[in-house]
Scaffold this active site. Structure first.
Site, mmCIF file in Angstrom:
data_model
loop_
_atom_site.group_PDB
_atom_site.id
_atom_site.type_symbol
_atom_site.label_atom_id
_atom_site.label_comp_id
_atom_site.label_asym_id
_atom_site.label_seq_id
_atom_site.Cartn_x
_atom_site.Cartn_y
_atom_site.Cartn_z
ATOM 1 N N LYS A 9 0.823 -1.217 0.000
ATOM 2 C CA LYS A 9 0.000 0.000 0.000
ATOM 3 C C LYS A 9 0.866 1.279 0.000
ATOM 4 O O LYS A 9 2.082 1.223 0.215
ATOM 5 C CB LYS A 9 -0.921 -0.039 1.224
ATOM 6 C CG LYS A 9 -1.969 -1.168 1.154
ATOM 7 C CD LYS A 9 -2.926 -1.109 2.336
ATOM 8 C CE LYS A 9 -3.991 -2.191 2.236
ATOM 9 N NZ LYS A 9 -4.988 -2.080 3.350
ATOM 10 N N TYR A 49 -12.618 -2.039 -3.767
ATOM 11 C CA TYR A 49 -13.120 -2.117 -2.388
ATOM 12 C C TYR A 49 -14.642 -1.999 -2.308
ATOM 13 O O TYR A 49 -15.174 -1.683 -1.236
ATOM 14 C CB TYR A 49 -12.460 -1.040 -1.533
ATOM 15 C CG TYR A 49 -11.054 -1.388 -1.092
ATOM 16 C CD1 TYR A 49 -10.816 -2.469 -0.231
ATOM 17 C CD2 TYR A 49 -9.957 -0.661 -1.526
ATOM 18 C CE1 TYR A 49 -9.531 -2.792 0.182
ATOM 19 C CE2 TYR A 49 -8.667 -0.975 -1.116
ATOM 20 C CZ TYR A 49 -8.470 -2.050 -0.252
ATOM 21 O OH TYR A 49 -7.198 -2.370 0.155
ATOM 22 N N ASN A 112 -1.906 0.425 6.762
ATOM 23 C CA ASN A 112 -1.412 -0.851 7.285
ATOM 24 C C ASN A 112 -0.587 -1.666 6.286
ATOM 25 O O ASN A 112 -0.522 -2.893 6.384
ATOM 26 C CB ASN A 112 -2.557 -1.656 7.894
ATOM 27 C CG ASN A 112 -3.581 -2.089 6.866
ATOM 28 O OD1 ASN A 112 -3.483 -1.738 5.701
ATOM 29 N ND2 ASN A 112 -4.564 -2.858 7.298
ATOM 30 N N HIS A 115 -2.266 -5.490 1.629
ATOM 31 C CA HIS A 115 -3.560 -6.160 1.461
ATOM 32 C C HIS A 115 -3.296 -7.584 1.016
ATOM 33 O O HIS A 115 -2.384 -7.820 0.226
ATOM 34 C CB HIS A 115 -4.405 -5.464 0.384
ATOM 35 C CG HIS A 115 -5.534 -6.336 -0.115
ATOM 36 N ND1 HIS A 115 -6.733 -6.432 0.550
ATOM 37 C CD2 HIS A 115 -5.612 -7.182 -1.168
ATOM 38 C CE1 HIS A 115 -7.508 -7.308 -0.103
ATOM 39 N NE2 HIS A 115 -6.850 -7.770 -1.142
ATOM 40 N N GLU A 126 -9.880 -10.533 -7.452
ATOM 41 C CA GLU A 126 -8.872 -9.473 -7.341
ATOM 42 C C GLU A 126 -7.743 -9.669 -8.355
ATOM 43 O O GLU A 126 -7.242 -8.691 -8.927
ATOM 44 C CB GLU A 126 -8.338 -9.440 -5.902
ATOM 45 C CG GLU A 126 -9.431 -8.996 -4.926
ATOM 46 C CD GLU A 126 -9.079 -9.170 -3.454
ATOM 47 O OE1 GLU A 126 -7.942 -9.601 -3.148
ATOM 48 O OE2 GLU A 126 -9.948 -8.874 -2.610
HETATM 49 P P1 ATP Z 1 -7.101 -6.068 3.581
HETATM 50 O O1 ATP Z 1 -8.472 -6.312 2.982
HETATM 51 O O2 ATP Z 1 -6.503 -4.738 3.211
HETATM 52 O O3 ATP Z 1 -6.163 -7.214 3.425
HETATM 53 P P2 ATP Z 1 -8.216 -6.791 6.107
HETATM 54 O O4 ATP Z 1 -8.906 -7.887 5.397
HETATM 55 O O5 ATP Z 1 -7.358 -7.131 7.295
HETATM 56 O O6 ATP Z 1 -7.293 -5.950 5.165
HETATM 57 P P3 ATP Z 1 -10.718 -5.368 5.958
HETATM 58 O O7 ATP Z 1 -11.692 -5.494 7.075
HETATM 59 O O8 ATP Z 1 -10.946 -6.121 4.691
HETATM 60 O O9 ATP Z 1 -9.258 -5.711 6.559
HETATM 61 O O10 ATP Z 1 -10.564 -3.823 5.639
HETATM 62 C C1 ATP Z 1 -9.932 -3.422 4.431
HETATM 63 C C2 ATP Z 1 -8.970 -2.294 4.709
HETATM 64 O O11 ATP Z 1 -9.703 -1.166 5.149
HETATM 65 C C3 ATP Z 1 -7.955 -2.566 5.831
HETATM 66 O O12 ATP Z 1 -6.788 -3.200 5.396
HETATM 67 C C4 ATP Z 1 -7.648 -1.154 6.294
HETATM 68 O O13 ATP Z 1 -6.665 -0.553 5.448
HETATM 69 C C5 ATP Z 1 -8.951 -0.439 6.106
HETATM 70 N N1 ATP Z 1 -9.684 -0.416 7.364
HETATM 71 C C6 ATP Z 1 -10.345 -1.426 7.963
HETATM 72 N N2 ATP Z 1 -10.908 -1.053 9.112
HETATM 73 C C7 ATP Z 1 -10.612 0.267 9.263
HETATM 74 C C8 ATP Z 1 -10.894 1.250 10.235
HETATM 75 N N3 ATP Z 1 -11.625 0.965 11.307
HETATM 76 N N4 ATP Z 1 -10.401 2.485 10.046
HETATM 77 C C9 ATP Z 1 -9.683 2.804 8.952
HETATM 78 N N5 ATP Z 1 -9.368 1.913 7.976
HETATM 79 C C10 ATP Z 1 -9.819 0.672 8.141
HETATM 80 MG MG MG Z 2 -10.037 -7.602 3.545
#
Ligand code: ATP
Ligand code: MG
Length: 137
Positions: A9, A49, A112, A115, A126
């Protein structure tokens, strides 16, 4: 073997961490079988997304994912989907296990660093959204 889709990212490309993250990926036994550095338009990030559209952080997520270059990857290996989720660690770096990419590098829950697809259906979708089959070798 299984394939998963990965994104390094904008927070990570900004801090020049692509090589360090790739070393963790390869160290875990995953093979990078496709890779390209791009900058997404808002439309591309919104489509990727789509499933999070109703979530309160959606706008912030699209802003962040279009804030700089990202590295798109296809990773291959035994149980690649689950293995990469393990290598990345919890979404929030405060909850991520020692040695995981997010524990090592992530700045916050939003910023973070990586992904990874969370299911075979998500990986298929994806990968298809981001690579042609002949780009995966
Ligand atoms: P990813 O899909 O990026 O691998 P993930 O599956 O761990 O991560 P998801 O719940 O799918 O998490 O959320 C997608 C992305 O949205 C997260 O990686 C993060 O960057 C962002 N995100 C999730 N929760 C929050 C939050 N509470 N505040 C801000 N950003 C968030
Ligand atoms: Mg996810």
């Amino acid at each position: 073997v299984e394939r998963t889709f990965s994104i390094i990212k904008p927070d990570a490309t900004r801090r020049n961490l692509t090589g360090k993250i790739n070393a963790v990926i390869e160290g875990a036994g995953l093979r990078i079988v496709a890779q390209k550095r791009v900058r997404w338009t808002r439309a591309q990030a919104e489509k990727f997304y789509e499933e999070h559209k109703a979530r309160p952080f959606y706008g912030e997520l699209v802003d962040f994912m279009t804030s700089g270059p990202i590295v798109l990857q296809v990773l291959e290996g035994e149980n690649a989907i689950a293995k990469y989720r393990e290598v990345m660690g919890a979404t929030d770096p405060k909850e991520a296990a020692e040695g995981t990419v997010r524990k090592l590098f992530a700045e916050s829950k939003g910023s973070n660093s990586t992904h990874g697809s969370d299911s075979p259906a998500a990986a298929d979708r994806e990968i298809a959204l981001n690579f042609r089959l002949d780009e995966i070798v």
